[in-house]
Design a protein around this motif. Structure first.
Motif, PDB file in Angstrom:
ATOM      1  N   PRO A 114       0.112  -5.412  -1.320  1.00  0.00           N
ATOM      2  CA  PRO A 114      -0.984  -4.457  -1.145  1.00  0.00           C
ATOM      3  C   PRO A 114      -1.430  -3.831  -2.476  1.00  0.00           C
ATOM      4  O   PRO A 114      -0.612  -3.508  -3.330  1.00  0.00           O
ATOM      5  N   PRO A 124      -5.193  -0.588   0.840  1.00  0.00           N
ATOM      6  CA  PRO A 124      -5.311  -0.858   2.279  1.00  0.00           C
ATOM      7  C   PRO A 124      -4.734   0.282   3.099  1.00  0.00           C
ATOM      8  O   PRO A 124      -3.920   1.074   2.605  1.00  0.00           O
ATOM      9  N   ASP A 125      -5.150   0.354   4.360  1.00  0.00           N
ATOM     10  CA  ASP A 125      -4.506   1.322   5.245  1.00  0.00           C
ATOM     11  C   ASP A 125      -3.130   0.800   5.632  1.00  0.00           C
ATOM     12  O   ASP A 125      -2.743  -0.315   5.259  1.00  0.00           O
ATOM     13  N   GLU A 128      -2.936  -2.674   7.502  1.00  0.00           N
ATOM     14  CA  GLU A 128      -3.276  -3.802   6.649  1.00  0.00           C
ATOM     15  C   GLU A 128      -2.187  -4.041   5.612  1.00  0.00           C
ATOM     16  O   GLU A 128      -1.860  -5.191   5.291  1.00  0.00           O
ATOM     17  N   ALA A 129      -1.610  -2.972   5.076  1.00  0.00           N
ATOM     18  CA  ALA A 129      -0.531  -3.116   4.097  1.00  0.00           C
ATOM     19  C   ALA A 129       0.655  -3.860   4.705  1.00  0.00           C
ATOM     20  O   ALA A 129       1.233  -4.760   4.074  1.00  0.00           O
ATOM     21  N   ILE A 132      -0.134  -7.577   4.919  1.00  0.00           N
ATOM     22  CA  ILE A 132      -0.060  -8.245   3.618  1.00  0.00           C
ATOM     23  C   ILE A 132       1.397  -8.484   3.221  1.00  0.00           C
ATOM     24  O   ILE A 132       1.753  -9.556   2.720  1.00  0.00           O
ATOM     25  N   TYR A 244      -1.179   4.539  -1.393  1.00  0.00           N
ATOM     26  CA  TYR A 244      -0.287   3.467  -0.954  1.00  0.00           C
ATOM     27  C   TYR A 244       1.073   3.563  -1.619  1.00  0.00           C
ATOM     28  O   TYR A 244       1.188   3.704  -2.836  1.00  0.00           O
TER      29      TYR A 244
END
Length: 252
Positions: A114, A124-125, A128-129, A132, A244
């Motif tokens: 990420p 990314p939120d 999504e993290a 990935i 993040y």
């Protein structure tokens, strides 16, 4: 031995996973950097340097740490570079570093993780993290298998653009982008000191309960992404962006 540098946890996550797969020791560069102590390490297993990618090369602070270090025992060296998209021509720079240090270069592998560089890009939120990171696992297992078998990591195709990104663009990035003057802190600051403790270069001090940046920043994003109240901003570039940290975030 696995030696890693991390800002928001991506490289630590990969380093720990590789250490588990290879039955190897894992060493953080954090205290060596912060306390300005030269690496003096010995290992009978290959050296695996796990690092973020800063403008299509390994970070200069990590490069300098390796350059000033002493590595005895096994002379094989692998590089694993976490990145948001690609690593450009970083492999050529890593090979040159091994030649300089008398190490036997065994390859460089990119691992897409990420994005954390919210001074320029968006992170990314959480959902999504996690996606990935999950997608990165098979590649990390292949890297561990390759290292464990003593094979070289597969070479990546390098284009003219890749050479430009790891060359001129990298130089311009450090000259014009890597600075700490744009960092600000809002009234949301609770004076917890986490930013000061997280900085690998000791570049942050609390003064009257507020962080002050001292001009020696490497743009690892540990301070801004680790602030529990999101009080830290990087000018306008970071406003409204998710912060993040790798979910495996533990002690540096």
């Amino acid at each position: 031995m696995i030696v890693y540098f991390t800002g928001t946890g991506n490289s630590r996550y990969c380093a720990r996973l590789l250490a588990d797969k290879l039955g190897d020791n894992c060493t953080s560069a954090f205290h060596y950097m912060r306390d300005r102590i030269a690496l003096e390490l010995s290992s009978e297993k290959p050296w695996v340097f796990v690092t973020p990618t800063y403008s299509w090369q390994i970070p200069r602070v990590f490069l300098d740490l390796i350059r000033s270090g002493r590595f005895s025992g096994c002379q094989d060296a692998y590089f694993v570079m976490t990145c948001g998209e690609d690593i450009g021509n970083a492999a050529a720079k890593n090979r040159a570093l091994c030649t300089e240090k008398g190490l036997r270069y065994r390859g460089t592998a990119p691992v897409i993780m990420p994005e954390n560089y919210i001074a320029m890009f968006g992170a990314p939120d959480q959902a999504e993290a996690k996606r990935i990171i999950s997608a990165a696992l098979p590649g990390l297992e292949q890297i561990a298998s390759c290292i464990g078998a003593g094979r070289e990591l597969p070479a990546q195709k390098v284009s003219v653009l890749d050479r430009l990104k790891s060359g001129l663009v990298n130089q311009l990035f450090y000259r014009f982008n890597v600075k700490d003057k744009p960092f600000t802190v809002s009234d949301a600051c609770i004076s917890c000191g986490k930013c000061e403790a997280a900085c690998p270069l000791g570049n942050i001090q609390l003064r009257d309960g507020r962080p002050v940046w001292l001009g020696r920043c490497t743009h690892c994003m540990a301070c801004i992404c680790g602030c529990p109240t999101e009080a830290i901003e990087y000018g306008r570039a970071s406003r409204g962006k998710p912060r993040y940290q790798c979910p495996d975030d533990g002690n540096t």
